[in-house]
Design a protein around this motif. Sequence first.
Motif, short mmCIF file in Angstrom:
data_model
loop_
_atom_site.label_atom_id
_atom_site.label_comp_id
_atom_site.label_asym_id
_atom_site.label_seq_id
_atom_site.Cartn_x
_atom_site.Cartn_y
_atom_site.Cartn_z
N GLY A 37 0.82 -1.22 0.00
CA GLY A 37 0.00 0.00 0.00
C GLY A 37 0.85 1.27 0.00
N ARG A 38 2.15 1.14 0.28
CA ARG A 38 3.04 2.30 0.26
C ARG A 38 3.40 2.70 -1.17
N VAL A 39 3.18 1.78 -2.12
CA VAL A 39 3.64 2.03 -3.48
C VAL A 39 2.75 3.08 -4.15
N ASN A 40 3.28 4.28 -4.18
CA ASN A 40 2.61 5.39 -4.83
C ASN A 40 2.65 5.13 -6.34
#
Lengths: 655, 149
Positions: free
Chosen positions: B52-55
């Motif tokens: 979910g951190r992957v922008n």
Amino acid sequence: MKIGVYVCECGSNIASTVDVEDLVEQAKEFPYVEVSRVYKYVCSDPGQVLIKQDIEEKQLDRIVVAACSPRMHEPTFRAVLEDMGLNPYVLEIVNIREQVSWVHDDKSKGTAKAASLLKGAVLRASLMHPLERKKVGVTHNALVIGGGIAGIQASLDLADMGFDTTLVEKSATIGGKMSQLDKTFPTLDCSQCILSPKMVDVNRHPNIDLLALSEVVEVDGYVGNFKVKIKKNPSYVLADKCTLCDDCVPVCPVIEHDEYNQGFSPRRAIYIPYPQAVPASYLIDPNSCLGIDPLICSKCKDVCGPEAIDFDMKPEIIEKEVGAIIVATGYEPYPIENIGEYGYGTIPDVISGLDFERIVSASGPTDGTIRRPSDGKIPKTVVFVHCAGSRDPSKHLPYCSKVCCMYATKHALQYKHLVHDGTAINFFIDIRTAGKDYEEFYQRAAEEDQVIYIRGKVSEVFQDGDKILVKGADTLTGETVELHADLVVLATGLMPSAGTKEIASLLNLSVGMNGFIREAHPKLKPVDTAISGVFVAGTATGPKDIPDAVSSASGAASRAAGILAQDELEIEGTVAQVDEDLCRGCGLCAEACPYSAIEINAINKYGHALRVAFVNEALCKGCGSCAAACLNGAINQLGYTDSQILALIGALGEE
Amino acid sequence: MSTKKNTELEEFEPNIIGFLCSWCSYAGADLAGTSRIQYPPNVKIIKVMCSGRVNPMYIINAFQQGADGVLVSGCHPGDCHYTHGNYLARRRVATMKKLLEFLGIEPERVRMTWVSAAEGRKYADVVREVTEDIKKLGPMTKIRREKEW
């Protein structure tokens, strides 16, 4: 800024497939690198001293270590930095062992990949900043979920250490599955006799608050500071008034299957689960009682001398604050009706192992005489089927449940002790007797008590007159076996209980492929979970026998005590941070946050009321989902900032 | 003509950036290592705490900075260490693929997978597949930008 780079040879683990000397030389050309060295084992004491000396002599302020996975030694090197007065977060570890040297045997390609990763790490390190580890207080109370033998042991251990412990049990009594067992292998001592004193201890212990008929419905907070909501369901009988006189039972007109005896005997709608139940009180089954809904009967209330019955009792919510949680939600036997070919549920004399426990028990439905369910006759030939629904990846449980070989052997032995002229036949795939005195127990059954063991699987079971025809194969002789039995006992495996699944999802615990709760590390952290402050005991992590369940419970209690005994705990520094000048208060981050750690608050800025996001650092677990959601780049994850990751991407993208 | 093209394709070694979540996929990649499973060295890993951190910006940025493919790997659905970060990642990657298609970039250059901490072999298989897939697509040239430093 001065960066120190340390490349580990890990003996030959890294050096044999990565050119470490070349890496060290390349690193010297990377920006800000003050010193670049190779060492045989950087994690060893002399390796750590090497880094410490450089930090002191060369005034390094960022450290990059190219070695094994950060999952191995990140804490080791963080401690080195802390010892030298550096912030533990200005460390970057490059994984050149698990993700390079062990998986790529082409030395030039592996070295190129390692160099690229190392360059990224150096660039990232140059953008790192010291982070603060905030301190939070600790509530010195514990919560244990599940009152089987594991939950009992964990509660007693914690309470003996002086921690106030709440034990929550879903059913009306603690004791769990062990209370249904007749005898335990390999000592053949009576299960209730060794269990019930512990149950009584739980009830009497001044530090234990026992909540039976209760469920955990909500858990908030974080390690050291959990807020728990527990729903206590009504028993409709006031435990402090009930004298266990049994006057209510004969007048109750409702007959139900008795769960404790696996449905082989009746009980009334008002009942006590079994004589040794703790808490010792009768209760009313609201699903079948005619006095609660509908309101047409009050016979028990009429005869109750001490007026202990209250039909109007309602569920209540109890709130507790605890510092640590132990999950001991246990197992369920595999539903053997799933195996059509063994006829469970259609042939009355095909029963499960747990059914046999009740039938052989002196306190069971047949008062300890082994009688088969269909006609009450004493069976003269009994077939015990090992691995019923186990080790069958195509249709049933793929795994070995560890206890079935032993309990089926115990059943056969118990049967031979009670029916001297009877024949006990065990069909097995392999006999697994891994445990103290287990092999001797199996030898004793086979040699002294003439239990017959046939190596092979049972393929089909049919009713044939009043006998049961069992078809199987003897894989040692290669012949098919057909025999007539009076009773067939299926040794079923263990699967995670419904409660285990519910609690896992309530607490966000990860579960493995078979639905059991996953440990933080299968070998070295077997009672920790990925959520700090939450521990796991007993069969919630996988099948265990009683001694293993008890020792895991004591282990979990001592791990929990490690937290409960502290006055304050440090929380990770890698939390989300908001730049109030960039934030427009849209709330996308709050929506993405799995922990409700972000709120949108109005602040006064330059005389204007502005809506901005606010992060509760104690609730933030540092996943970074908010940072990826923000359209303005106003919220960042400390330790994994956009600029750091973009620098990494830049280095890895270079050819 | 076709022979020449084939040789070119064989020589091309794609550069792939993998964003792996710390709890499942990164641990799975570690397990591939401890199990000594060999796989191509084309995927370079960036560890993030959660997929979910992957922008989505990182994906575009990876292509701009020289990557030929991007792998995003998280915990299996329902298994996310942070409850639902992997679902956020799945949604973002799916949207990003549509945008890439709109830009004329093959959406197959981005791949999202689930690899658990117990699936070392699966991680190695994923790397092999992704490497093969990107090899077939050839180098990414469309939005590459010159280095700024």
